[in-house]
Design a protein around this motif. Structure first.
Motif, PDB file in Angstrom:
ATOM      1  N   THR A 122      37.914  65.685 -36.488  1.00 13.77           N
ATOM      2  CA  THR A 122      38.989  65.695 -35.501  1.00 13.77           C
ATOM      3  C   THR A 122      38.748  66.911 -34.623  1.00 13.77           C
ATOM      4  O   THR A 122      38.576  68.021 -35.140  1.00 13.77           O
ATOM      5  CB  THR A 122      40.387  65.797 -36.158  1.00 13.77           C
ATOM      6  N   GLY A 123      38.701  66.724 -33.313  1.00 14.94           N
ATOM      7  CA  GLY A 123      38.443  67.844 -32.403  1.00 14.94           C
ATOM      8  C   GLY A 123      37.104  68.496 -32.686  1.00 14.94           C
ATOM      9  O   GLY A 123      36.084  67.826 -32.836  1.00 14.94           O
ATOM     10  N   GLN A 124      37.108  69.815 -32.781  1.00 18.24           N
ATOM     11  CA  GLN A 124      35.878  70.566 -33.051  1.00 18.24           C
ATOM     12  C   GLN A 124      35.488  70.568 -34.528  1.00 18.24           C
ATOM     13  O   GLN A 124      34.380  70.943 -34.886  1.00 18.24           O
ATOM     14  CB  GLN A 124      36.034  72.017 -32.566  1.00 18.24           C
ATOM     15  N   GLU A 125      36.414  70.176 -35.407  1.00 20.51           N
ATOM     16  CA  GLU A 125      36.135  70.151 -36.845  1.00 20.51           C
ATOM     17  C   GLU A 125      35.411  68.852 -37.178  1.00 20.51           C
ATOM     18  O   GLU A 125      35.978  67.767 -37.109  1.00 20.51           O
ATOM     19  CB  GLU A 125      37.435  70.240 -37.641  1.00 20.51           C
ATOM     20  N   ARG A 126      34.121  68.942 -37.537  1.00 16.90           N
ATOM     21  CA  ARG A 126      33.316  67.766 -37.834  1.00 16.90           C
ATOM     22  C   ARG A 126      32.434  68.027 -39.049  1.00 16.90           C
ATOM     23  O   ARG A 126      31.958  69.146 -39.247  1.00 16.90           O
ATOM     24  CB  ARG A 126      32.424  67.398 -36.651  1.00 16.90           C
ATOM     25  N   TYR A 127      32.211  66.946 -39.805  1.00 14.41           N
ATOM     26  CA  TYR A 127      31.395  67.041 -41.015  1.00 14.41           C
ATOM     27  C   TYR A 127      30.415  65.882 -41.071  1.00 14.41           C
ATOM     28  O   TYR A 127      30.785  64.742 -40.837  1.00 14.41           O
ATOM     29  CB  TYR A 127      32.282  67.036 -42.265  1.00 14.41           C
ATOM     30  N   LEU A 128      29.178  66.203 -41.404  1.00 14.19           N
ATOM     31  CA  LEU A 128      28.145  65.200 -41.581  1.00 14.19           C
ATOM     32  C   LEU A 128      28.130  64.793 -43.052  1.00 14.19           C
ATOM     33  O   LEU A 128      28.053  65.647 -43.938  1.00 14.19           O
ATOM     34  CB  LEU A 128      26.777  65.765 -41.185  1.00 14.19           C
TER      35      LEU A 128
ATOM     36  N   MET B 295      39.857  61.905 -41.545  1.00 13.90           N
ATOM     37  CA  MET B 295      39.181  62.141 -40.274  1.00 13.90           C
ATOM     38  C   MET B 295      38.548  60.843 -39.778  1.00 13.90           C
ATOM     39  O   MET B 295      38.238  59.957 -40.554  1.00 13.90           O
ATOM     40  CB  MET B 295      38.109  63.223 -40.444  1.00 13.90           C
ATOM     41  N   THR B 296      38.317  60.758 -38.487  1.00 12.85           N
ATOM     42  CA  THR B 296      37.754  59.571 -37.852  1.00 12.85           C
ATOM     43  C   THR B 296      36.249  59.732 -37.676  1.00 12.85           C
ATOM     44  O   THR B 296      35.750  60.823 -37.396  1.00 12.85           O
ATOM     45  CB  THR B 296      38.416  59.352 -36.478  1.00 12.85           C
ATOM     46  N   ARG B 297      35.537  58.617 -37.786  1.00  7.73           N
ATOM     47  CA  ARG B 297      34.086  58.615 -37.584  1.00  7.73           C
ATOM     48  C   ARG B 297      33.780  58.847 -36.111  1.00  7.73           C
ATOM     49  O   ARG B 297      34.413  58.277 -35.229  1.00  7.73           O
ATOM     50  CB  ARG B 297      33.520  57.270 -38.045  1.00  7.73           C
ATOM     51  N   ASN B 298      32.760  59.675 -35.839  1.00  6.48           N
ATOM     52  CA  ASN B 298      32.385  60.045 -34.486  1.00  6.48           C
ATOM     53  C   ASN B 298      30.958  59.555 -34.222  1.00  6.48           C
ATOM     54  O   ASN B 298      29.982  60.255 -34.498  1.00  6.48           O
ATOM     55  CB  ASN B 298      32.487  61.563 -34.318  1.00  6.48           C
ATOM     56  N   SER B 299      30.827  58.347 -33.672  1.00  3.04           N
ATOM     57  CA  SER B 299      29.515  57.736 -33.434  1.00  3.04           C
ATOM     58  C   SER B 299      28.693  58.514 -32.409  1.00  3.04           C
ATOM     59  O   SER B 299      27.467  58.581 -32.503  1.00  3.04           O
ATOM     60  CB  SER B 299      29.682  56.289 -32.975  1.00  3.04           C
ATOM     61  N   GLU B 300      29.355  59.089 -31.413  1.00  7.80           N
ATOM     62  CA  GLU B 300      28.650  59.873 -30.388  1.00  7.80           C
ATOM     63  C   GLU B 300      27.962  61.084 -31.015  1.00  7.80           C
ATOM     64  O   GLU B 300      26.802  61.379 -30.720  1.00  7.80           O
ATOM     65  CB  GLU B 300      29.646  60.319 -29.311  1.00  7.80           C
ATOM     66  N   ALA B 301      28.663  61.788 -31.885  1.00  4.20           N
ATOM     67  CA  ALA B 301      28.079  62.949 -32.561  1.00  4.20           C
ATOM     68  C   ALA B 301      26.949  62.522 -33.493  1.00  4.20           C
ATOM     69  O   ALA B 301      25.939  63.221 -33.620  1.00  4.20           O
ATOM     70  CB  ALA B 301      29.151  63.712 -33.334  1.00  4.20           C
ATOM     71  N   GLU B 302      27.097  61.362 -34.137  1.00  8.66           N
ATOM     72  CA  GLU B 302      26.045  60.848 -35.027  1.00  8.66           C
ATOM     73  C   GLU B 302      24.757  60.613 -34.262  1.00  8.66           C
ATOM     74  O   GLU B 302      23.663  60.905 -34.764  1.00  8.66           O
ATOM     75  CB  GLU B 302      26.488  59.536 -35.679  1.00  8.66           C
ATOM     76  N   ALA B 303      24.856  60.078 -33.055  1.00  5.75           N
ATOM     77  CA  ALA B 303      23.674  59.781 -32.245  1.00  5.75           C
ATOM     78  C   ALA B 303      22.883  61.049 -31.918  1.00  5.75           C
ATOM     79  O   ALA B 303      21.670  60.995 -31.716  1.00  5.75           O
ATOM     80  CB  ALA B 303      24.084  59.074 -30.957  1.00  5.75           C
ATOM     81  N   GLN B 304      23.563  62.193 -31.895  1.00  5.26           N
ATOM     82  CA  GLN B 304      22.911  63.464 -31.578  1.00  5.26           C
ATOM     83  C   GLN B 304      22.442  64.217 -32.818  1.00  5.26           C
ATOM     84  O   GLN B 304      21.833  65.278 -32.700  1.00  5.26           O
ATOM     85  CB  GLN B 304      23.870  64.345 -30.780  1.00  5.26           C
ATOM     86  N   ALA B 305      22.735  63.692 -34.010  1.00  3.76           N
ATOM     87  CA  ALA B 305      22.433  64.413 -35.246  1.00  3.76           C
ATOM     88  C   ALA B 305      21.281  63.787 -36.023  1.00  3.76           C
ATOM     89  O   ALA B 305      21.179  63.976 -37.233  1.00  3.76           O
ATOM     90  CB  ALA B 305      23.688  64.465 -36.113  1.00  3.76           C
ATOM     91  N   GLY B 306      20.412  63.066 -35.350  1.00  5.08           N
ATOM     92  CA  GLY B 306      19.331  62.346 -36.022  1.00  5.08           C
ATOM     93  C   GLY B 306      18.458  63.204 -36.909  1.00  5.08           C
ATOM     94  O   GLY B 306      18.139  62.823 -38.040  1.00  5.08           O
ATOM     95  N   GLU B 307      18.064  64.375 -36.437  1.00  2.00           N
ATOM     96  CA  GLU B 307      17.183  65.226 -37.238  1.00  2.00           C
ATOM     97  C   GLU B 307      17.889  65.724 -38.495  1.00  2.00           C
ATOM     98  O   GLU B 307      17.319  65.697 -39.587  1.00  2.00           O
ATOM     99  CB  GLU B 307      16.680  66.418 -36.417  1.00  2.00           C
ATOM    100  N   ALA B 308      19.141  66.165 -38.364  1.00  2.00           N
ATOM    101  CA  ALA B 308      19.891  66.644 -39.535  1.00  2.00           C
ATOM    102  C   ALA B 308      20.101  65.508 -40.534  1.00  2.00           C
ATOM    103  O   ALA B 308      19.965  65.710 -41.753  1.00  2.00           O
ATOM    104  CB  ALA B 308      21.235  67.226 -39.102  1.00  2.00           C
ATOM    105  N   ILE B 309      20.422  64.318 -40.055  1.00  5.13           N
ATOM    106  CA  ILE B 309      20.613  63.164 -40.938  1.00  5.13           C
ATOM    107  C   ILE B 309      19.321  62.869 -41.690  1.00  5.13           C
ATOM    108  O   ILE B 309      19.333  62.673 -42.905  1.00  5.13           O
ATOM    109  CB  ILE B 309      21.087  61.936 -40.132  1.00  5.13           C
TER     110      ILE B 309
END
Length: 187
Positions: free
Chosen positions: A73-79, A34-48
């Motif tokens: 990939t797509g809607q499938e994402r993992y932190l 899977m590819t890294r999603n920097s945009e999603a990371e920016a929104q996941a600060g509290e969970a991180i």
């Protein structure tokens, strides 16, 4: 002569063990296919931050150099959140469970009840854990209940956690995803 040979074999074996069990973690641009999603990371600060807190508490604050990424990939994402540092989970299930419970307390209107068990395949050396978190959200219109999941591993020098960060799917084997990601983030 036999004692000296046995001592040398013992020391050599220990050095070999240390080399085979010394790892570090990184957050490359792709992991687990899977590819890294920097945009999603920016929104996941509290969970991180909460998962970094779990790493710190579970390792008795011995895990440092923490890294994080969201892969998907797509809607499938993992932190993924992990760290490097020599530590020992004496009681893996209890230590990790207590760290999860502590990291998720204090959220207004929510009650988190984690349950952690060992799983057989860590995808390498170390211990693998699976945590189900029963979440009760208490609001003005009543209480809703859901369940979140974490898959984690701990070696002598690394600890990593993977959780779903995209659209929930009941058919995902999170432990399998954790093992896939681990192959690419741990050296």
């Amino acid at each position: 002569m036999g004692v000296v040979a046995a001592l040398l074999l013992g020391v050599g074996g220990y050095v070999y063990y240390l080399q085979r069990t010394s790892h570090t973690l990184s957050a490359p641009m792709s992991a687990g296919g899977m590819t890294r999603n920097s945009e999603a990371e920016a929104q996941a600060g509290e969970a991180i931050n909460r998962l970094k807190n779990v790493l710190s508490r579970a390792s008795d604050y011995k895990v440092y150099n923490q890294v994080s990424a969201i892969y998907g990939t797509g809607q499938e994402r993992y932190l993924f959140v992990g760290g490097t540092g020599e530590h020992d989970l004496k009681y893996p299930e209890q230590d990790f469970n207590a760290a999860v419970a502590s990291a998720f307390t204090g959220i207004q209107g929510a009650v988190y009840s984690p349950s952690t068990v060992k799983i057989s395949d860590a995808g390498g050396d170390g211990t693998a854990l699976s945590t189900a978190i029963n979440i009760q959200l208490i609001g003005p219109s009543g209480t809703t209940t859901s369940t979140g999941h974490l898959a984690a591993w701990s070696t002598r020098t690394t600890m990593g956690i993977v959780m779903q960060a995209g659209k929930p799917s009941e058919s995902i084997d999170l432990a399998s995803v954790m093992r896939r990601i681990r192959k690419d983030v741990e050296d």
